[in-house]
Design a protein around this motif. Sequence first.
Motif, PDB file in Angstrom:
ATOM      1  N   GLY A 244      -7.100  -9.000 -12.410  1.00  0.00           N
ATOM      2  CA  GLY A 244      -8.228  -9.785 -12.484  1.00  0.00           C
ATOM      3  C   GLY A 244      -9.464  -8.495 -12.662  1.00  0.00           C
ATOM      4  O   GLY A 244      -9.296  -7.590 -13.491  1.00  0.00           O
ATOM      5  N   LYS A 245     -10.024  -8.598 -11.547  1.00  0.00           N
ATOM      6  CA  LYS A 245     -11.515  -7.719 -11.658  1.00  0.00           C
ATOM      7  C   LYS A 245     -11.297  -6.632 -10.503  1.00  0.00           C
ATOM      8  O   LYS A 245     -11.967  -5.711 -10.318  1.00  0.00           O
ATOM      9  N   SER A 246      -9.864  -6.667  -9.977  1.00  0.00           N
ATOM     10  CA  SER A 246      -9.780  -5.892  -8.827  1.00  0.00           C
ATOM     11  C   SER A 246      -8.709  -4.676  -8.944  1.00  0.00           C
ATOM     12  O   SER A 246      -7.625  -5.002  -9.977  1.00  0.00           O
ATOM     13  N   THR A 247      -8.730  -3.396  -8.330  1.00  0.00           N
ATOM     14  CA  THR A 247      -7.853  -2.439  -8.467  1.00  0.00           C
ATOM     15  C   THR A 247      -7.436  -2.368  -6.931  1.00  0.00           C
ATOM     16  O   THR A 247      -7.965  -1.956  -6.121  1.00  0.00           O
ATOM     17  N   THR A 248      -5.821  -2.110  -6.886  1.00  0.00           N
ATOM     18  CA  THR A 248      -5.315  -1.711  -5.752  1.00  0.00           C
ATOM     19  C   THR A 248      -4.597  -0.175  -6.038  1.00  0.00           C
ATOM     20  O   THR A 248      -3.699  -0.173  -6.737  1.00  0.00           O
ATOM     21  N   VAL A 249      -4.732   0.803  -5.040  1.00  0.00           N
ATOM     22  CA  VAL A 249      -4.369   2.014  -5.183  1.00  0.00           C
ATOM     23  C   VAL A 249      -3.764   2.065  -3.644  1.00  0.00           C
ATOM     24  O   VAL A 249      -4.238   1.900  -2.631  1.00  0.00           O
ATOM     25  N   SER A 250      -2.342   2.475  -3.699  1.00  0.00           N
ATOM     26  CA  SER A 250      -1.580   2.904  -2.438  1.00  0.00           C
ATOM     27  C   SER A 250      -0.967   4.542  -2.404  1.00  0.00           C
ATOM     28  O   SER A 250      -0.811   4.780  -3.659  1.00  0.00           O
ATOM     29  N   LEU A 251      -0.887   4.934  -1.300  1.00  0.00           N
ATOM     30  CA  LEU A 251      -0.413   6.256  -1.239  1.00  0.00           C
ATOM     31  C   LEU A 251       0.795   6.093   0.054  1.00  0.00           C
ATOM     32  O   LEU A 251       0.355   5.877   0.983  1.00  0.00           O
ATOM     33  N   LYS A 252       1.772   6.784  -0.535  1.00  0.00           N
ATOM     34  CA  LYS A 252       2.887   6.966   0.762  1.00  0.00           C
ATOM     35  C   LYS A 252       3.095   8.442   0.729  1.00  0.00           C
ATOM     36  O   LYS A 252       3.528   9.160  -0.390  1.00  0.00           O
ATOM     37  N   VAL A 253       3.255   8.963   1.967  1.00  0.00           N
ATOM     38  CA  VAL A 253       3.562  10.465   1.879  1.00  0.00           C
ATOM     39  C   VAL A 253       4.757  10.668   2.927  1.00  0.00           C
ATOM     40  O   VAL A 253       4.813  10.160   4.083  1.00  0.00           O
ATOM     41  N   GLU A 254       5.375  11.626   2.760  1.00  0.00           N
ATOM     42  CA  GLU A 254       6.564  12.033   3.709  1.00  0.00           C
ATOM     43  C   GLU A 254       6.764  13.423   3.981  1.00  0.00           C
ATOM     44  O   GLU A 254       6.733  14.261   2.977  1.00  0.00           O
ATOM     45  N   GLY A 255       6.826  14.132   5.013  1.00  0.00           N
ATOM     46  CA  GLY A 255       7.089  15.594   5.312  1.00  0.00           C
ATOM     47  C   GLY A 255       5.934  16.199   5.177  1.00  0.00           C
ATOM     48  O   GLY A 255       5.868  17.235   5.396  1.00  0.00           O
ATOM     49  N   LEU A 256       4.813  15.658   5.759  1.00  0.00           N
ATOM     50  CA  LEU A 256       3.479  16.490   5.812  1.00  0.00           C
ATOM     51  C   LEU A 256       3.387  16.943   7.306  1.00  0.00           C
ATOM     52  O   LEU A 256       4.366  16.578   8.195  1.00  0.00           O
ATOM     53  N   GLU A 257       2.246  17.608   7.562  1.00  0.00           N
ATOM     54  CA  GLU A 257       2.222  17.893   8.975  1.00  0.00           C
ATOM     55  C   GLU A 257       2.225  16.719  10.085  1.00  0.00           C
ATOM     56  O   GLU A 257       1.410  15.803   9.584  1.00  0.00           O
TER      57      GLU A 257
END
Length: 206
Positions: free
Chosen positions: A89-102
């Motif tokens: 539609g008119k929306s946007t979803t952004v996801s972020l997954k991280v592993e092994g950071l401090e």
Amino acid sequence: MALKPGNTTLMAAAAAAVLLALAGCGEKPTGSGQQSAVNPSSPVNTGTYAEGQPVKSKFNEFEDATAITYHQPEIPKGADVETLVKSEGKSTTVSLKVEGLEANRKFGAHVHVKPCGKEPGSSGPHYQNKKDPVQPSVDPAYANPKNEVWLDFKTDQDGNAQVESTVDWKFRPGEGRSIVIHAMPTMTEKGKAGMAGDRLACINIR
């Protein structure tokens, strides 16, 4: 293990995703990797950065996809990142997954205008749906999580975290190309809004 903004819900639509491994240190990031397709609706890039050139994606959505770290040990060589960008539609979803950071550490993160590059500043400013005529943008009327994509998170004891954000607009063509992870949570007060310290790493998303 994750810090999730309250306005974020991942929709069950066809997705475009990137899975990369961060590497390099200082101001000389390097990398190599390979690409694979899990299925036609979910293009995925995977790689472990060492010596070589940035990963080249065969998918138009992620041309020249790379993951670069500018600082260790906060974001060490070999850390993993996965991004997902979906529009409906008119929306946007952004996801972020991280592993092994401090571990047990807070980070700021935002979508930036340009792709990642060898220098931390190569990705340009934060992407804004309504552009602030004054740059750098520190006015909370423009530098806020409704006009930008903010993905601040805190890692768990293993250095892992997952976060997502949904906004009621879509990216302009050619912009909103990367996610930059910053050294501290994003400030919100006038004159400092949007600031989050040094750029520690960058991940191309579009």
